[in-house]
Write a protein that holds these residues in place. Structure first.
Motif, PDB file in Angstrom:
ATOM      1  N   ASP A   1     -51.434 -16.067 -12.268  1.00 50.54           N
ATOM      2  CA  ASP A   1     -51.712 -16.848 -11.214  1.00 50.54           C
ATOM      3  C   ASP A   1     -52.693 -16.364 -10.258  1.00 50.54           C
ATOM      4  O   ASP A   1     -53.751 -17.065  -9.580  1.00 50.54           O
ATOM      5  CB  ASP A   1     -50.270 -16.808  -9.614  1.00 50.54           C
ATOM      6  CG  ASP A   1     -49.164 -17.906 -10.640  1.00 50.54           C
ATOM      7  OD1 ASP A   1     -49.662 -19.201 -11.847  1.00 50.54           O
ATOM      8  OD2 ASP A   1     -48.170 -18.035  -9.902  1.00 50.54           O
ATOM      9  N   GLU A   2     -52.818 -15.368 -10.084  1.00 50.52           N
ATOM     10  CA  GLU A   2     -53.443 -14.464  -9.204  1.00 50.52           C
ATOM     11  C   GLU A   2     -54.825 -14.670 -10.126  1.00 50.52           C
ATOM     12  O   GLU A   2     -56.564 -15.334  -9.734  1.00 50.52           O
ATOM     13  CB  GLU A   2     -53.974 -12.820  -9.421  1.00 50.52           C
ATOM     14  CG  GLU A   2     -54.806 -12.162  -8.867  1.00 50.52           C
ATOM     15  CD  GLU A   2     -54.247 -10.617  -8.374  1.00 50.52           C
ATOM     16  OE1 GLU A   2     -54.453  -9.749  -9.207  1.00 50.52           O
ATOM     17  OE2 GLU A   2     -53.170 -10.550  -7.754  1.00 50.52           O
TER      18      GLU A   2
ATOM     19  N   ASN B   1     -52.330 -15.740 -33.594  1.00 44.46           N
ATOM     20  CA  ASN B   1     -51.851 -14.925 -31.987  1.00 44.46           C
ATOM     21  C   ASN B   1     -52.750 -15.160 -31.027  1.00 44.46           C
ATOM     22  O   ASN B   1     -52.326 -15.252 -29.417  1.00 44.46           O
ATOM     23  CB  ASN B   1     -51.319 -13.678 -32.487  1.00 44.46           C
ATOM     24  CG  ASN B   1     -49.661 -13.300 -33.052  1.00 44.46           C
ATOM     25  OD1 ASN B   1     -49.396 -13.884 -33.072  1.00 44.46           O
ATOM     26  ND2 ASN B   1     -49.885 -11.873 -33.185  1.00 44.46           N
ATOM     27  N   GLY B   2     -54.134 -15.153 -31.318  1.00 41.12           N
ATOM     28  CA  GLY B   2     -54.630 -15.510 -30.300  1.00 41.12           C
ATOM     29  C   GLY B   2     -55.004 -16.909 -30.012  1.00 41.12           C
ATOM     30  O   GLY B   2     -55.428 -17.889 -29.022  1.00 41.12           O
ATOM     31  N   LEU B   3     -54.188 -18.303 -30.424  1.00 47.58           N
ATOM     32  CA  LEU B   3     -54.079 -19.229 -30.426  1.00 47.58           C
ATOM     33  C   LEU B   3     -53.252 -19.457 -28.935  1.00 47.58           C
ATOM     34  O   LEU B   3     -53.421 -20.569 -28.423  1.00 47.58           O
ATOM     35  CB  LEU B   3     -54.242 -20.038 -30.948  1.00 47.58           C
ATOM     36  CG  LEU B   3     -55.332 -20.394 -32.553  1.00 47.58           C
ATOM     37  CD1 LEU B   3     -54.333 -21.280 -33.776  1.00 47.58           C
ATOM     38  CD2 LEU B   3     -55.992 -20.800 -31.883  1.00 47.58           C
ATOM     39  N   VAL B   4     -52.282 -18.644 -28.939  1.00 56.74           N
ATOM     40  CA  VAL B   4     -51.145 -19.147 -27.898  1.00 56.74           C
ATOM     41  C   VAL B   4     -51.608 -18.052 -27.119  1.00 56.74           C
ATOM     42  O   VAL B   4     -51.304 -19.252 -25.416  1.00 56.74           O
ATOM     43  CB  VAL B   4     -50.457 -17.457 -28.719  1.00 56.74           C
ATOM     44  CG1 VAL B   4     -48.912 -17.572 -27.559  1.00 56.74           C
ATOM     45  CG2 VAL B   4     -49.619 -18.477 -29.974  1.00 56.74           C
ATOM     46  N   GLN B   5     -52.271 -17.271 -26.873  1.00 59.12           N
ATOM     47  CA  GLN B   5     -53.514 -16.763 -25.266  1.00 59.12           C
ATOM     48  C   GLN B   5     -54.317 -17.277 -25.421  1.00 59.12           C
ATOM     49  O   GLN B   5     -54.073 -18.433 -23.955  1.00 59.12           O
ATOM     50  CB  GLN B   5     -53.978 -15.516 -26.156  1.00 59.12           C
ATOM     51  CG  GLN B   5     -53.166 -14.129 -26.359  1.00 59.12           C
ATOM     52  CD  GLN B   5     -54.207 -13.093 -26.811  1.00 59.12           C
ATOM     53  OE1 GLN B   5     -55.062 -14.112 -26.716  1.00 59.12           O
ATOM     54  NE2 GLN B   5     -53.176 -11.825 -27.457  1.00 59.12           N
ATOM     55  N   ALA B   6     -55.019 -18.482 -25.876  1.00 64.36           N
ATOM     56  CA  ALA B   6     -56.069 -19.611 -25.792  1.00 64.36           C
ATOM     57  C   ALA B   6     -55.138 -20.501 -24.735  1.00 64.36           C
ATOM     58  O   ALA B   6     -55.727 -20.963 -24.352  1.00 64.36           O
ATOM     59  CB  ALA B   6     -56.524 -19.735 -27.140  1.00 64.36           C
ATOM     60  N   ARG B   7     -53.725 -20.677 -25.448  1.00 67.49           N
ATOM     61  CA  ARG B   7     -53.044 -22.384 -24.690  1.00 67.49           C
ATOM     62  C   ARG B   7     -52.605 -21.979 -24.048  1.00 67.49           C
ATOM     63  O   ARG B   7     -52.767 -22.525 -22.255  1.00 67.49           O
ATOM     64  CB  ARG B   7     -51.805 -22.125 -25.516  1.00 67.49           C
ATOM     65  CG  ARG B   7     -52.132 -22.750 -26.765  1.00 67.49           C
ATOM     66  CD  ARG B   7     -50.503 -23.427 -27.565  1.00 67.49           C
ATOM     67  NE  ARG B   7     -50.876 -23.705 -29.396  1.00 67.49           N
ATOM     68  CZ  ARG B   7     -50.382 -23.327 -29.754  1.00 67.49           C
ATOM     69  NH1 ARG B   7     -49.478 -21.693 -29.342  1.00 67.49           N
ATOM     70  NH2 ARG B   7     -50.432 -23.022 -30.951  1.00 67.49           N
ATOM     71  N   VAL B   8     -52.396 -20.506 -22.602  1.00 62.34           N
ATOM     72  CA  VAL B   8     -51.713 -20.007 -21.590  1.00 62.34           C
ATOM     73  C   VAL B   8     -52.670 -20.031 -20.920  1.00 62.34           C
ATOM     74  O   VAL B   8     -53.478 -20.602 -19.203  1.00 62.34           O
ATOM     75  CB  VAL B   8     -51.285 -18.857 -22.048  1.00 62.34           C
ATOM     76  CG1 VAL B   8     -50.925 -18.735 -20.425  1.00 62.34           C
ATOM     77  CG2 VAL B   8     -50.256 -19.280 -22.620  1.00 62.34           C
ATOM     78  N   PHE B   9     -54.091 -19.124 -21.367  1.00 63.69           N
ATOM     79  CA  PHE B   9     -55.312 -19.308 -20.496  1.00 63.69           C
ATOM     80  C   PHE B   9     -55.857 -20.803 -20.146  1.00 63.69           C
ATOM     81  O   PHE B   9     -56.298 -20.972 -18.899  1.00 63.69           O
ATOM     82  CB  PHE B   9     -56.358 -18.857 -20.989  1.00 63.69           C
ATOM     83  CG  PHE B   9     -56.787 -16.924 -21.203  1.00 63.69           C
ATOM     84  CD1 PHE B   9     -56.947 -16.377 -19.430  1.00 63.69           C
ATOM     85  CD2 PHE B   9     -55.666 -16.524 -21.675  1.00 63.69           C
ATOM     86  CE1 PHE B   9     -56.013 -15.394 -19.515  1.00 63.69           C
ATOM     87  CE2 PHE B   9     -55.735 -14.859 -21.419  1.00 63.69           C
ATOM     88  CZ  PHE B   9     -55.999 -14.451 -20.089  1.00 63.69           C
ATOM     89  N   ALA B  10     -55.908 -21.760 -20.832  1.00 64.01           N
ATOM     90  CA  ALA B  10     -56.304 -22.812 -20.576  1.00 64.01           C
ATOM     91  C   ALA B  10     -55.715 -23.641 -19.478  1.00 64.01           C
ATOM     92  O   ALA B  10     -56.600 -24.597 -19.016  1.00 64.01           O
ATOM     93  CB  ALA B  10     -56.388 -24.161 -22.126  1.00 64.01           C
ATOM     94  N   GLU B  11     -54.692 -23.641 -19.976  1.00 67.69           N
ATOM     95  CA  GLU B  11     -53.744 -23.807 -18.476  1.00 67.69           C
ATOM     96  C   GLU B  11     -54.118 -23.813 -17.633  1.00 67.69           C
ATOM     97  O   GLU B  11     -54.005 -24.224 -16.052  1.00 67.69           O
ATOM     98  CB  GLU B  11     -52.108 -24.126 -18.877  1.00 67.69           C
ATOM     99  CG  GLU B  11     -51.316 -24.720 -19.948  1.00 67.69           C
ATOM    100  CD  GLU B  11     -50.249 -24.267 -20.716  1.00 67.69           C
ATOM    101  OE1 GLU B  11     -49.160 -23.086 -19.474  1.00 67.69           O
ATOM    102  OE2 GLU B  11     -49.870 -24.429 -21.781  1.00 67.69           O
ATOM    103  N   VAL B  12     -54.418 -22.103 -17.010  1.00 71.84           N
ATOM    104  CA  VAL B  12     -54.860 -21.549 -15.702  1.00 71.84           C
ATOM    105  C   VAL B  12     -56.248 -21.575 -15.261  1.00 71.84           C
ATOM    106  O   VAL B  12     -55.951 -22.480 -14.353  1.00 71.84           O
ATOM    107  CB  VAL B  12     -54.641 -19.863 -15.689  1.00 71.84           C
ATOM    108  CG1 VAL B  12     -55.163 -19.322 -14.280  1.00 71.84           C
ATOM    109  CG2 VAL B  12     -52.879 -19.883 -16.212  1.00 71.84           C
TER     110      VAL B  12
END
Length: 405
Positions: free
Chosen positions: A307-308, A336-347
């Motif tokens: 959120d920050e 595993n990088g794809l999991v990270q990518a999804r979360v960042f793309a949401e923010v």
């Protein structure tokens, strides 16, 4: 009788003379000097000695040697005082001239091919078999999946290859290589704009935010990206908004100093959004071309920190919209990088991907998979630890490295 008296008189005279001589000799012996007398306090002051000024009281200032005429009209000799030592100044670091970025991936292709060659060679070996039965095509699929190409892209590639091999009939090694190259280029994509947008038409500077998980080489990538921009003739300000990692600001400032880029930083554990805001402000005042903002490495499991990161983006956009949001991913992490990518793309709205450590993995298919996952292109790839080992991604050079010469 008279003779005796005369003799006595002469003897007396002689003895007396001798006695006087002895006494005189003893009197010539120097006496010890008398002890010095204690000066009388009430005595008048002594007369001035040679060289003293009789008419000038002693409590008045004496004349300098320049004011006194020396005998014979000789000019006074000025006594030069040694110059005061200047404080030692710290030497400014020498500004480096980064390697040009045009064709950089081509020059690094040998390094890339050493890690990726297994994929291309494996596919060519399988396609060269005399009979391409179902088992062989399954092996081709397994080879692609092992390289992290992804399920959907793998199926598309295999279907395209099967169709073209059936039409082609006989297959020479050169024909197979050309066929495989064309199909891989379709997957990687050649019609996508991969330029890092740093030159908006209506304003300056361009604003680029770099995000990613800890350990992906995000701060180093930001520093190397500054070198890429400087090599292309742009001026840069760096914003050290990763305030939670003690060495991050120092590390980024060192990268900036090497190419003459100014770094804006804040107190340790300070507000990252404030640092990012100040960086854009100073970039405007200095009239630079690009502001690069390095953010903290957010763990995708920590919702508060994510959120920050969104707050940093919102605060920066009070100045102007972001031109690029680059997500840094470690190619060696694979899926595993794809999991990270999804979360960042949401923010934040990711606009491009930087794949680091691509020379350290045989799973180059992650280039295809991550592009499919996010719908955004890979724009930069890291191929080593050298300062100029960050290269703009060129699909043709990448595929040529995959299939070898």
């Amino acid at each position: 009788m008279e003779t005796v008296i005369l003799a006595v008189v002469i003897a007396v005279v002689v003895i007396g003379a001798l006695g006087g001589l002895i006494v005189g000799t003893r009197r010539r012996k120097p006496l010890p000097p008398p002890p010095p007398k204690t000066p009388d306090i009430t005595a008048p002051p002594a007369e001035p000695h040679v060289g003293d000024e009789a008419e000038t009281p002693r409590d008045e200032p004496r004349r300098t040697i320049e004011e006194v005429d020396l005998p014979g009209g000789a000019a006074p000799v000025a006594v030069e005082e040694p110059p005061a030592a200047e404080p030692a100044l710290e030497e400014a670091p020498e500004i480096e001239i980064p390697e040009p970025t045009a064709g950089r991936l081509v020059r690094l292709r040998a390094r890339l091919s050493r890690s990726q060659n297994a994929l291309g060679k494996g596919l060519l070996t399988l396609l060269s078999r005399e009979h391409l039965d179902d088992d062989t095509w399954e092996e081709i699929e397994d080879t692609l999946l092992t390289a992290d190409v992804g399920v959907q892209p793998t199926q598309e590639l295999v279907e395209g290859l099967r169709e073209r091999v059936k039409v082609l009939g006989t297959r020479t090694p050169e024909e197979l290589r050309g066929l495989l190259r064309e199909e891989l280029l379709k997957l990687v994509g050649t019609d996508v704009d991969r330029t890092v947008r740093t030159e908006p038409d209506d304003r300056r500077p361009g604003i680029v935010m770099v995000v990613g998980v800890n350990g992906t080489g995000k701060t180093t990538t930001t520093g190397k990206l500054a070198r890429v921009l400087v090599a292309d003739g742009r001026t840069v300000v760096l914003g050290a908004a990763d305030t939670f990692r003690a060495a991050a600001a120092d590390q980024l400032q060192t990268w900036g100093e090497r190419v003459g880029a100014h770094t804006v930083r804040g107190p340790e554990a300070g507000d990252p959004a404030s640092v990012a805001f100040d960086a854009v402000k100073e970039g405007k005042e200095m009239g630079v071309d690009v502001v690069l903002i390095d953010t903290a490495g957010r763990l995708h499991t920590k919702t508060g920190l994510m959120d920050e990161l969104g707050k940093v983006k919102r605060v920066v956009e009070k100045h102007a919209p972001l031109d690029e949001v680059l997500l840094v991913l470690d190619a060696t992490t694979g899926q595993n990088g794809l999991v990270q990518a999804r979360v960042f793309a949401e923010v934040v709205d990711i606009t491009g991907i930087v794949l680091t450590k691509l020379d350290g993995t045989a799973k180059g298919g992650i280039v295809v998979a991550v592009q499919r996952e996010l719908g955004v292109p890979v724009k930069l790839v890291g191929l080593g630890e050298g300062a100029d080992d960050l290269a703009p991604f060129e699909p043709e050079a990448f595929v040529d490295a995959l299939i070898g010469e």
